[in-house]
Design a protein around this motif. Structure first.
Motif, mmCIF file in Angstrom:
data_model
loop_
_atom_site.group_PDB
_atom_site.id
_atom_site.type_symbol
_atom_site.label_atom_id
_atom_site.label_comp_id
_atom_site.label_asym_id
_atom_site.label_seq_id
_atom_site.Cartn_x
_atom_site.Cartn_y
_atom_site.Cartn_z
ATOM 1 N N LEU A 142 0.829 -1.203 0.000
ATOM 2 C CA LEU A 142 0.000 0.000 0.000
ATOM 3 C C LEU A 142 0.869 1.261 0.000
ATOM 4 O O LEU A 142 0.536 2.256 -0.664
ATOM 5 N N VAL A 143 1.972 1.212 0.749
ATOM 6 C CA VAL A 143 2.896 2.359 0.754
ATOM 7 C C VAL A 143 3.489 2.566 -0.634
ATOM 8 O O VAL A 143 3.541 3.683 -1.154
ATOM 9 N N LEU A 144 3.906 1.463 -1.260
ATOM 10 C CA LEU A 144 4.504 1.572 -2.588
ATOM 11 C C LEU A 144 3.491 1.944 -3.659
ATOM 12 O O LEU A 144 3.868 2.456 -4.719
ATOM 13 N N SER A 145 2.213 1.694 -3.400
ATOM 14 C CA SER A 145 1.193 1.996 -4.405
ATOM 15 C C SER A 145 1.100 3.481 -4.704
ATOM 16 O O SER A 145 0.572 3.879 -5.748
ATOM 17 N N VAL A 146 1.620 4.311 -3.786
ATOM 18 C CA VAL A 146 1.621 5.753 -4.037
ATOM 19 C C VAL A 146 2.442 6.078 -5.278
ATOM 20 O O VAL A 146 2.171 7.038 -6.005
ATOM 21 N N TYR A 155 4.407 17.257 0.326
ATOM 22 C CA TYR A 155 5.732 16.739 -0.047
ATOM 23 C C TYR A 155 6.001 15.404 0.657
ATOM 24 O O TYR A 155 6.440 14.430 0.037
ATOM 25 N N SER A 156 5.740 15.372 1.944
ATOM 26 C CA SER A 156 6.032 14.174 2.734
ATOM 27 C C SER A 156 5.218 12.987 2.246
ATOM 28 O O SER A 156 5.715 11.853 2.194
ATOM 29 N N THR A 157 3.963 13.231 1.888
ATOM 30 C CA THR A 157 3.099 12.148 1.421
ATOM 31 C C THR A 157 3.634 11.506 0.151
ATOM 32 O O THR A 157 3.656 10.275 0.015
ATOM 33 N N PHE A 158 4.084 12.327 -0.781
ATOM 34 C CA PHE A 158 4.513 11.800 -2.075
ATOM 35 C C PHE A 158 5.928 11.233 -2.043
ATOM 36 O O PHE A 158 6.261 10.343 -2.834
ATOM 37 N N PHE A 159 6.779 11.724 -1.161
ATOM 38 C CA PHE A 159 8.182 11.304 -1.165
ATOM 39 C C PHE A 159 8.493 10.227 -0.129
ATOM 40 O O PHE A 159 9.547 9.601 -0.178
ATOM 41 N N LEU A 160 7.592 10.000 0.812
ATOM 42 C CA LEU A 160 7.822 9.010 1.858
ATOM 43 C C LEU A 160 7.986 7.584 1.317
ATOM 44 O O LEU A 160 8.889 6.865 1.764
ATOM 45 N N PRO A 161 7.170 7.123 0.375
ATOM 46 C CA PRO A 161 7.294 5.730 -0.082
ATOM 47 C C PRO A 161 8.679 5.380 -0.615
ATOM 48 O O PRO A 161 9.180 4.286 -0.352
ATOM 49 N N MET A 205 2.379 4.536 -7.969
ATOM 50 C CA MET A 205 1.598 4.248 -9.172
ATOM 51 C C MET A 205 0.570 5.328 -9.466
ATOM 52 O O MET A 205 -0.091 5.283 -10.511
ATOM 53 N N ILE A 206 0.385 6.264 -8.569
ATOM 54 C CA ILE A 206 -0.632 7.296 -8.736
ATOM 55 C C ILE A 206 0.047 8.599 -9.152
ATOM 56 O O ILE A 206 0.806 9.181 -8.370
ATOM 57 N N PRO A 207 -0.196 9.101 -10.356
ATOM 58 C CA PRO A 207 0.370 10.399 -10.754
ATOM 59 C C PRO A 207 -0.148 11.509 -9.849
ATOM 60 O O PRO A 207 -1.363 11.627 -9.652
ATOM 61 N N PHE A 208 0.783 12.273 -9.283
ATOM 62 C CA PHE A 208 0.336 13.291 -8.324
ATOM 63 C C PHE A 208 -0.527 14.354 -9.011
ATOM 64 O O PHE A 208 -1.345 15.009 -8.364
ATOM 65 N N GLN A 209 -0.383 14.517 -10.327
ATOM 66 C CA GLN A 209 -1.209 15.504 -11.032
ATOM 67 C C GLN A 209 -2.696 15.162 -10.935
ATOM 68 O O GLN A 209 -3.542 16.054 -10.915
ATOM 69 N N SER A 210 -3.002 13.859 -10.868
ATOM 70 C CA SER A 210 -4.405 13.451 -10.788
ATOM 71 C C SER A 210 -5.023 13.747 -9.430
ATOM 72 O O SER A 210 -6.247 13.670 -9.277
ATOM 73 N N LEU A 211 -4.190 14.078 -8.449
ATOM 74 C CA LEU A 211 -4.691 14.330 -7.094
ATOM 75 C C LEU A 211 -4.689 15.821 -6.737
ATOM 76 O O LEU A 211 -5.018 16.170 -5.602
ATOM 77 N N LEU A 212 -4.334 16.674 -7.668
ATOM 78 C CA LEU A 212 -4.216 18.095 -7.342
ATOM 79 C C LEU A 212 -5.555 18.704 -6.921
ATOM 80 O O LEU A 212 -5.619 19.449 -5.938
ATOM 81 N N VAL A 213 -6.615 18.391 -7.648
ATOM 82 C CA VAL A 213 -7.931 18.967 -7.307
ATOM 83 C C VAL A 213 -8.438 18.448 -5.961
ATOM 84 O O VAL A 213 -8.850 19.252 -5.091
ATOM 85 N N PRO A 214 -8.423 17.122 -5.700
ATOM 86 C CA PRO A 214 -8.851 16.659 -4.361
ATOM 87 C C PRO A 214 -7.986 17.222 -3.235
ATOM 88 O O PRO A 214 -8.513 17.576 -2.174
ATOM 89 N N LEU A 215 -6.674 17.302 -3.463
ATOM 90 C CA LEU A 215 -5.800 17.861 -2.433
ATOM 91 C C LEU A 215 -6.096 19.343 -2.198
ATOM 92 O O LEU A 215 -6.047 19.823 -1.059
ATOM 93 N N TYR A 216 -6.391 20.056 -3.262
ATOM 94 C CA TYR A 216 -6.740 21.472 -3.129
ATOM 95 C C TYR A 216 -7.974 21.640 -2.251
ATOM 96 O O TYR A 216 -8.004 22.467 -1.331
ATOM 97 N N ASP A 217 -8.985 20.824 -2.523
ATOM 98 C CA ASP A 217 -10.214 20.889 -1.717
ATOM 99 C C ASP A 217 -9.941 20.498 -0.269
ATOM 100 O O ASP A 217 -10.448 21.137 0.669
ATOM 101 N N GLN A 218 -9.143 19.462 -0.070
ATOM 102 C CA GLN A 218 -8.873 18.979 1.278
ATOM 103 C C GLN A 218 -8.093 20.001 2.083
ATOM 104 O O GLN A 218 -8.401 20.261 3.254
ATOM 105 N N LEU A 219 -7.072 20.596 1.480
ATOM 106 C CA LEU A 219 -6.288 21.602 2.207
ATOM 107 C C LEU A 219 -7.126 22.826 2.523
ATOM 108 O O LEU A 219 -6.959 23.445 3.578
ATOM 109 N N THR A 220 -8.019 23.180 1.621
ATOM 110 C CA THR A 220 -8.890 24.330 1.880
ATOM 111 C C THR A 220 -9.799 24.058 3.072
ATOM 112 O O THR A 220 -9.996 24.924 3.937
ATOM 113 N N LYS A 221 -10.373 22.831 3.138
ATOM 114 C CA LYS A 221 -11.241 22.486 4.258
ATOM 115 C C LYS A 221 -10.465 22.448 5.581
ATOM 116 O O LYS A 221 -11.012 22.774 6.637
ATOM 117 N N MET A 222 -9.210 22.029 5.520
ATOM 118 C CA MET A 222 -8.379 21.937 6.727
ATOM 119 C C MET A 222 -7.694 23.255 7.064
ATOM 120 O O MET A 222 -6.935 23.330 8.028
#
Length: 282
Positions: free
Chosen positions: A114-118, A150-156, A120-137
């Protein structure tokens, strides 16, 4: 002589090809350097000059004077986020890798996948959800929000490197220390970490290069000068109404590449050793 000639010819051909590759790779850096040292009147000369006729620090002065010295703020922001990401990711990676490599638990292999599966996910595809999530937080346009991304994408990658590095150490080291009454925390920091310094340094170099040179994530998740990084700042400096200021762009680029070049030159021995010892697939 005839038997040795083909070998000499291959070496000569290899040297020529290597020289061509060196020139190709170094020419952009050289062009960036001479452009940063040209006065504004020579920037758009045609044909372009390979040597500046009147070298000057005019572009560097414009860079540091623009916006009341805001470029130094960009550098400080990038340095803070890079160092914070390195500290957070390296600490988490050390503990996570030690647990996965030395203290396996039920479901540890699935967790590792599961850690390595990160990857396989292009970070560009997560920009909109991350934008919404950071705004809510309420973490949008904050250094902490960008550091967490940064930590989320580089940790694996770092977990993968250190897990393989720890796995290659003899298990007898831990068993002997356990017999002597050492705790796992003592074993980790006094035995495994010192023996895995090359892999840890490889992670540090990787993290610094990725965070220091990042543009997309910083551009999307920052909107004020107090948070923007050096790469976004260079782009902002270069924008004019109908043209780009190539002098200040190249001056900023020249300043931005110096830390990464120096870091790699000083740590390349450990970096290469860490890649070879920590990136071997089990």
């Amino acid at each position: 002589m005839t038997k040795r000639f083909p070998h000499t010819g291959k070496r000569l051909l290899g040297s020529i090809l290597l020289t061509i590759m060196i020139v190709v790779f170094l020419f952009p850096i050289y062009w960036n350097l001479i452009t940063a040292l040209k006065p504004s009147t020579e920037l758009l000369d045609y044909p372009p000059q390979l040597f500046p006729f009147h070298p000057t620090f005019e572009q560097l002065q414009k860079l540091f004077a623009a916006g009341d010295g805001v470029f130094l703020t960009y550098c400080k922001n990038t340095l803070i986020m890079s160092i914070s990401t390195i500290v957070l990711v390296v600490l988490l990676s050390i503990y996570c890798a030690y647990g996965l490599a030395i203290l396996p638990f039920k479901g540890s292999r699935l967790f590792f996948l599961l850690v390595l599966s990160v990857f396989m996910i292009p970070f560009q595809s997560l920009l909109v959800p991350l934008y919404d999530q950071l705004t809510k937080m309420r973490l949008f346009n904050t250094k902490l929000g960008i550091i967490l991304i940064y930590s989320t994408f580089f940790l694996p990658f770092c977990v993968f490197m250190l897990k393989n590095s720890f796995s290659q150490l003899p298990i007898a080291l831990r068993e002997s220390a356990k017999i002597d009454g050492a705790s796992d925390r003592f074993i980790l920091w006094k035995i495994y970490v010192p023996l895995s310094i090359p892999s840890i340094i490889s992670c540090i170099v990787y993290l610094f290069i990725e965070t220091w040179n990042d543009f997309v994530l910083s551009f999307v998740f920052s909107s004020s000068d107090s948070v923007k990084t050096i790469q976004v700042g260079i782009m902002n400096f270069g924008k004019q109404r109908f043209q780009s200021d190539w002098g200040i762009i190249n001056a900023g680029t020249l300043v931005s590449i110096i830390p990464t070049i120096l870091l790699f030159l000083f740590l390349q021995k450990y970096y290469l050793q860490g890649l070879t010892t920590g990136a071997i697939k089990e």
